[in-house]
Design a protein around this motif. Sequence first.
Motif, mmCIF file in Angstrom:
data_model
loop_
_atom_site.group_PDB
_atom_site.id
_atom_site.type_symbol
_atom_site.label_atom_id
_atom_site.label_comp_id
_atom_site.label_asym_id
_atom_site.label_seq_id
_atom_site.Cartn_x
_atom_site.Cartn_y
_atom_site.Cartn_z
ATOM 1 N N GLU A 305 0.885 -1.168 0.000
ATOM 2 C CA GLU A 305 0.000 0.000 0.000
ATOM 3 C C GLU A 305 0.920 1.215 0.000
ATOM 4 O O GLU A 305 1.605 1.480 0.993
ATOM 5 N N THR A 306 0.946 1.932 -1.111
ATOM 6 C CA THR A 306 1.920 3.010 -1.243
ATOM 7 C C THR A 306 1.286 4.361 -1.477
ATOM 8 O O THR A 306 0.146 4.473 -1.940
ATOM 9 N N HIS A 307 2.045 5.365 -1.180
ATOM 10 C CA HIS A 307 1.670 6.743 -1.470
ATOM 11 C C HIS A 307 1.613 6.921 -2.986
ATOM 12 O O HIS A 307 2.531 6.553 -3.708
ATOM 13 N N ASP A 308 0.516 7.460 -3.448
ATOM 14 C CA ASP A 308 0.379 7.801 -4.871
ATOM 15 C C ASP A 308 -0.367 9.125 -4.970
ATOM 16 O O ASP A 308 -1.361 9.235 -5.673
ATOM 17 N N CYS A 309 0.143 10.123 -4.256
ATOM 18 C CA CYS A 309 -0.455 11.458 -4.361
ATOM 19 C C CYS A 309 -0.482 11.900 -5.819
ATOM 20 O O CYS A 309 -1.370 12.646 -6.246
ATOM 21 N N PHE A 310 0.477 11.418 -6.592
ATOM 22 C CA PHE A 310 0.524 11.549 -8.048
ATOM 23 C C PHE A 310 1.040 10.221 -8.592
ATOM 24 O O PHE A 310 1.701 9.464 -7.871
ATOM 25 N N THR A 311 0.762 9.946 -9.847
ATOM 26 C CA THR A 311 1.209 8.674 -10.398
ATOM 27 C C THR A 311 2.724 8.515 -10.326
ATOM 28 O O THR A 311 3.228 7.411 -10.131
ATOM 29 N N ILE A 312 3.455 9.611 -10.449
ATOM 30 C CA ILE A 312 4.914 9.523 -10.388
ATOM 31 C C ILE A 312 5.384 9.049 -9.018
ATOM 32 O O ILE A 312 6.431 8.402 -8.897
ATOM 33 N N THR A 313 4.602 9.308 -7.972
ATOM 34 C CA THR A 313 4.977 8.873 -6.624
ATOM 35 C C THR A 313 4.969 7.359 -6.540
ATOM 36 O O THR A 313 5.885 6.740 -5.977
ATOM 37 N N GLU A 314 3.926 6.736 -7.072
ATOM 38 C CA GLU A 314 3.891 5.272 -7.084
ATOM 39 C C GLU A 314 4.963 4.718 -8.021
ATOM 40 O O GLU A 314 5.605 3.704 -7.701
ATOM 41 N N TYR A 315 5.170 5.368 -9.148
ATOM 42 C CA TYR A 315 6.220 4.934 -10.076
ATOM 43 C C TYR A 315 7.572 4.917 -9.349
ATOM 44 O O TYR A 315 8.351 3.971 -9.498
ATOM 45 N N MET A 316 7.811 5.945 -8.560
ATOM 46 C CA MET A 316 9.048 6.024 -7.775
ATOM 47 C C MET A 316 9.114 4.896 -6.745
ATOM 48 O O MET A 316 10.161 4.276 -6.530
ATOM 49 N N ALA A 317 7.996 4.609 -6.082
ATOM 50 C CA ALA A 317 7.993 3.583 -5.039
ATOM 51 C C ALA A 317 8.319 2.203 -5.612
ATOM 52 O O ALA A 317 8.890 1.362 -4.912
ATOM 53 N N ILE A 318 7.963 1.975 -6.856
ATOM 54 C CA ILE A 318 8.203 0.659 -7.458
ATOM 55 C C ILE A 318 9.693 0.334 -7.499
ATOM 56 O O ILE A 318 10.113 -0.746 -7.069
ATOM 57 N N ASP A 319 10.512 1.265 -7.989
ATOM 58 C CA ASP A 319 11.944 0.928 -8.040
ATOM 59 C C ASP A 319 12.654 1.229 -6.723
ATOM 60 O O ASP A 319 13.609 0.532 -6.360
ATOM 61 N N HIS A 320 12.184 2.215 -5.952
ATOM 62 C CA HIS A 320 12.832 2.501 -4.668
ATOM 63 C C HIS A 320 12.611 1.373 -3.655
ATOM 64 O O HIS A 320 13.416 1.202 -2.730
ATOM 65 N N SER A 321 11.536 0.610 -3.835
ATOM 66 C CA SER A 321 11.288 -0.530 -2.937
ATOM 67 C C SER A 321 12.167 -1.719 -3.291
ATOM 68 O O SER A 321 12.278 -2.662 -2.503
ATOM 69 N N GLY A 322 12.744 -1.705 -4.489
ATOM 70 C CA GLY A 322 13.537 -2.835 -4.958
ATOM 71 C C GLY A 322 12.743 -3.834 -5.766
ATOM 72 O O GLY A 322 13.274 -4.894 -6.145
ATOM 73 N N LEU A 323 11.470 -3.508 -6.064
ATOM 74 C CA LEU A 323 10.674 -4.411 -6.887
ATOM 75 C C LEU A 323 11.280 -4.535 -8.291
ATOM 76 O O LEU A 323 11.214 -5.601 -8.909
ATOM 77 N N THR A 324 11.859 -3.433 -8.778
ATOM 78 C CA THR A 324 12.621 -3.466 -10.026
ATOM 79 C C THR A 324 13.963 -2.775 -9.796
ATOM 80 O O THR A 324 14.171 -2.117 -8.774
ATOM 81 N N ALA A 325 14.832 -2.878 -10.759
ATOM 82 C CA ALA A 325 16.080 -2.115 -10.722
ATOM 83 C C ALA A 325 15.756 -0.632 -10.877
ATOM 84 O O ALA A 325 14.699 -0.263 -11.410
ATOM 85 N N PRO A 326 16.647 0.253 -10.441
ATOM 86 C CA PRO A 326 16.404 1.695 -10.595
ATOM 87 C C PRO A 326 16.125 2.064 -12.047
ATOM 88 O O PRO A 326 16.811 1.616 -12.960
ATOM 89 N N GLY A 327 15.078 2.872 -12.238
ATOM 90 C CA GLY A 327 14.719 3.318 -13.576
ATOM 91 C C GLY A 327 13.934 2.326 -14.393
ATOM 92 O O GLY A 327 13.589 2.603 -15.541
ATOM 93 N N GLU A 328 13.608 1.167 -13.804
ATOM 94 C CA GLU A 328 12.912 0.131 -14.563
ATOM 95 C C GLU A 328 11.525 -0.170 -14.005
ATOM 96 O O GLU A 328 10.975 -1.261 -14.212
ATOM 97 N N ALA A 329 10.921 0.800 -13.336
ATOM 98 C CA ALA A 329 9.575 0.596 -12.797
ATOM 99 C C ALA A 329 8.587 0.227 -13.899
ATOM 100 O O ALA A 329 7.620 -0.507 -13.665
ATOM 101 N N PHE A 330 8.836 0.731 -15.092
ATOM 102 C CA PHE A 330 7.922 0.461 -16.210
ATOM 103 C C PHE A 330 7.758 -1.035 -16.467
ATOM 104 O O PHE A 330 6.705 -1.487 -16.943
ATOM 105 N N LYS A 331 8.775 -1.828 -16.151
ATOM 106 C CA LYS A 331 8.688 -3.267 -16.404
ATOM 107 C C LYS A 331 7.616 -3.917 -15.539
ATOM 108 O O LYS A 331 6.867 -4.793 -16.001
ATOM 109 N N ALA A 332 7.526 -3.489 -14.269
ATOM 110 C CA ALA A 332 6.506 -4.046 -13.374
ATOM 111 C C ALA A 332 5.109 -3.660 -13.835
ATOM 112 O O ALA A 332 4.142 -4.401 -13.616
ATOM 113 N N ILE A 333 4.998 -2.498 -14.472
ATOM 114 C CA ILE A 333 3.708 -2.042 -14.995
ATOM 115 C C ILE A 333 3.349 -2.823 -16.251
ATOM 116 O O ILE A 333 2.246 -3.365 -16.375
#
Length: 410
Positions: A305-333
């Motif tokens: 359950e993440t902060h998504d005050c804007f879509t970019i916030t959730e996009y940031m949380a995806i790679d900052h959490s380690g779910l993907t490598a840095p800059g690769e949040a798009f892959k999880a999407i």
Amino acid sequence: MSKVYILGGAQTDFARNWHREGLDIYAMFREALESAIADAGVEPAQIDVGHVGNFVGELFCRQGLIGGFFAQVYPEMAGMPTSRHEAACASGSMAMLGAMRDIEAGHYETACVLGLEFMRNVDGRTGAEYLGAAAWQGHEAQEAEFPWPFMFDRISAEYDKRHGLRHEHLARIAEINFSNARRNPSAQTREWEFPEGCFSEDDKLNPVVEGRVRRLDCGQITDGAACVILASEKAAIAYAQKKGLSLTDIPCIKGWGHRTAPLLLEQKFAMSEGQPLLFPHAAGALHDALGRGGFGAVTELDGLETHDCFTITEYMAIDHSGLTAPGEAFKAIEEGIIERDGSFPINASGGLIGLGHPVGATGVRMALDCARQVTGRAGAMQISGAKNMITFNLGGSATTCASLIVGVGA
């Protein structure tokens, strides 16, 4: 780390406009408190201490000293110590951490944490001005009519500079969260209709708010409250015996992280210049929670359950959490990983975009939703087999970042 247990809790209906109903912030506080105590099945007199998360009650409502409302609702709470916590949109998580420290230190056995914000009683421009208090006044966003879309557009631009950023990935985050919110009976947008093409870059269907931030990229302005009842292991054992439960059936907070960066957004960027992550301290908060909870990676958990005050916030949380490598949040999407039936669902509740964002309540609401997920009480939002969930809550331009791991079992 001694464990802190979540005995129960409640949230208000985030679709309600309390001002239009002729109700005030006290009525909101009262409903959340009464509902949480009923859900937990405890007596008010059994609660030892109260903690409130609230950002700007003085601005929207001209109301401070909100901790006094506990005894106003229940006279048997008179004399109970209370405190209020403020860290902008992370105020609720600060209240959670404060209550946890009280219990872990052995000062108290039980605590009530209540986060709330009353925000829909003013026009949009005034509300934006009030919420701008979490930026550095006189130093940033001075030229912006709406400070936070302006600030998070800057975050989008910085992300684009370091890694590239495509609209369709941000739009998919919004689409997923609005879709999830339809399953949430407390979501602000659960009955909204979305015409075909509205998640595109069509300026009529999805107008620009600031830079590359469009209307459907934005979280909601929301009235609402969330409340949880916390307990020490000793109190939780007694509670479990009384209720005929096993202690391992009661959700507990297994890990936590909390870090704060300089207030100025541009200084945050300068500090991470040349690094792949925009906000290393945000990643630090998440990884601190994982480490304290005994987990090696976020993928060992069942959802976020993440902060998504804007879509970019959730996009940031995806790679900052380690779910993907840095800059690769798009892959999880693109791979559907973050969808409700994906391998790592994000914001099954609908998040701030779909469920709503009463600022002081959000951190508490996240913990409550996670507690419901891991006990199979999430209804139509349920993530199959969820046993351990993580939150990520931030305040300001990622100035304060907090994370909790909520789970059941050992």
